[in-house]
Design a protein around this motif. Structure first.
Motif, short mmCIF file in Angstrom:
data_model
loop_
_atom_site.label_atom_id
_atom_site.label_comp_id
_atom_site.label_asym_id
_atom_site.label_seq_id
_atom_site.Cartn_x
_atom_site.Cartn_y
_atom_site.Cartn_z
N THR A 209 0.86 -1.17 0.00
CA THR A 209 0.00 0.00 0.00
C THR A 209 0.90 1.23 0.00
OG1 THR A 209 -1.70 -1.18 1.22
CG2 THR A 209 -1.82 1.22 1.23
N VAL A 210 0.70 2.09 -0.97
CA VAL A 210 1.48 3.32 -1.10
C VAL A 210 0.58 4.48 -0.71
CG1 VAL A 210 2.73 4.83 -2.69
CG2 VAL A 210 2.88 2.35 -2.96
N GLU A 211 1.09 5.36 0.15
CA GLU A 211 0.34 6.53 0.57
C GLU A 211 1.17 7.76 0.24
OE1 GLU A 211 -2.09 6.41 4.32
OE2 GLU A 211 -0.51 7.82 4.91
N ILE A 212 0.60 8.69 -0.52
CA ILE A 212 1.33 9.88 -0.94
C ILE A 212 0.49 11.13 -0.66
CG2 ILE A 212 2.60 8.64 -2.71
CD1 ILE A 212 0.26 11.03 -4.06
N ILE A 213 1.18 12.25 -0.58
CA ILE A 213 0.51 13.55 -0.47
C ILE A 213 0.92 14.36 -1.69
CG2 ILE A 213 0.28 15.68 0.87
CD1 ILE A 213 0.82 13.98 3.38
N ASP A 214 -0.05 14.75 -2.49
CA ASP A 214 0.19 15.52 -3.70
C ASP A 214 0.82 16.86 -3.35
OD1 ASP A 214 -0.28 15.94 -6.65
OD2 ASP A 214 -1.43 17.62 -5.83
N LYS A 215 1.91 17.22 -4.04
CA LYS A 215 2.61 18.48 -3.76
C LYS A 215 1.75 19.70 -4.05
CE LYS A 215 6.35 18.10 -6.25
NZ LYS A 215 7.73 18.17 -6.79
N LYS A 216 0.96 19.64 -5.09
CA LYS A 216 0.19 20.81 -5.51
C LYS A 216 -1.05 21.03 -4.64
CE LYS A 216 -1.88 22.88 -9.60
NZ LYS A 216 -2.20 22.69 -11.01
N THR A 217 -1.80 19.97 -4.39
CA THR A 217 -3.08 20.11 -3.69
C THR A 217 -3.01 19.81 -2.20
OG1 THR A 217 -3.73 17.82 -4.08
CG2 THR A 217 -4.32 19.43 -5.78
N GLY A 218 -1.98 19.07 -1.77
CA GLY A 218 -1.89 18.67 -0.38
C GLY A 218 -2.80 17.50 -0.04
N ARG A 219 -3.51 16.97 -1.04
CA ARG A 219 -4.42 15.84 -0.82
C ARG A 219 -3.63 14.53 -0.69
NH1 ARG A 219 -8.70 15.70 -5.41
NH2 ARG A 219 -9.29 13.84 -4.25
N MET A 220 -4.13 13.65 0.19
CA MET A 220 -3.51 12.35 0.39
C MET A 220 -4.21 11.31 -0.47
SD MET A 220 -2.74 9.95 3.73
CE MET A 220 -3.77 10.91 4.74
N PHE A 221 -3.41 10.45 -1.09
CA PHE A 221 -3.92 9.35 -1.90
C PHE A 221 -3.29 8.06 -1.42
CE2 PHE A 221 -4.17 13.13 -4.49
CZ PHE A 221 -5.42 13.03 -5.06
N ARG A 222 -4.07 6.99 -1.42
CA ARG A 222 -3.59 5.66 -1.02
C ARG A 222 -3.93 4.69 -2.13
NH1 ARG A 222 -5.29 3.42 4.70
NH2 ARG A 222 -3.68 4.90 5.24
N ARG A 223 -2.94 3.90 -2.51
CA ARG A 223 -3.12 2.90 -3.57
C ARG A 223 -2.58 1.56 -3.11
NH1 ARG A 223 -5.76 6.62 -5.10
NH2 ARG A 223 -5.48 7.84 -6.99
N ASN A 224 -3.35 0.51 -3.37
CA ASN A 224 -2.88 -0.87 -3.17
C ASN A 224 -2.31 -1.35 -4.49
OD1 ASN A 224 -3.74 -1.14 -0.44
ND2 ASN A 224 -5.82 -1.32 -1.17
N LEU A 225 -1.07 -1.80 -4.46
CA LEU A 225 -0.38 -2.19 -5.69
C LEU A 225 0.06 -3.65 -5.64
CD1 LEU A 225 1.94 0.94 -5.95
CD2 LEU A 225 -0.24 0.57 -7.11
#
Length: 88
Positions: A20-36
């Motif tokens: 599971t990868v969790e990132i925070i977008d640099k532009k929007t500050g929104r967090m996204f989580r993806r299962n890969l």
């Protein structure tokens, strides 16, 4: 003891068939989580991520620990010029 009440055991290897990868977008500050579907293997030598390219070709990325890098330097004769068993 861990949370489940079992005694802690020393782990030599951690493995998973997906991550599971969790990132925070640099532009929007929104967090996204993806299962890969990426195989994960971690030891004291580092970690290996395995998966497939978009074409279905197997691919791996290895991240080596400092310990592993020093061992490889020794194997290739690039380590310190000292004896392992004391002065000789």
């Amino acid at each position: 003891m861990n949370k489940e009440g079992n005694s802690e055991e020393q782990l030599d290897k951690i493995e998973a068939d997906s991550i599971t990868v969790e990132i925070i977008d640099k532009k929007t500050g929104r967090m996204f989580r993806r299962n890969l579907p990426i195989r994960y293997v971690e030891t004291d030598n580092g970690l290996i991520l395995s998966g497939e390219t978009m074409e279905g070709i197997p691919s791996q990325i290895a991240f080596f620990s400092e310990t592993a890098l020093n061992r490889m330097k020794d194997l290739f004769g690039k380590g310190p010029d000292t004896h392992r068993c004391g002065d000789q």
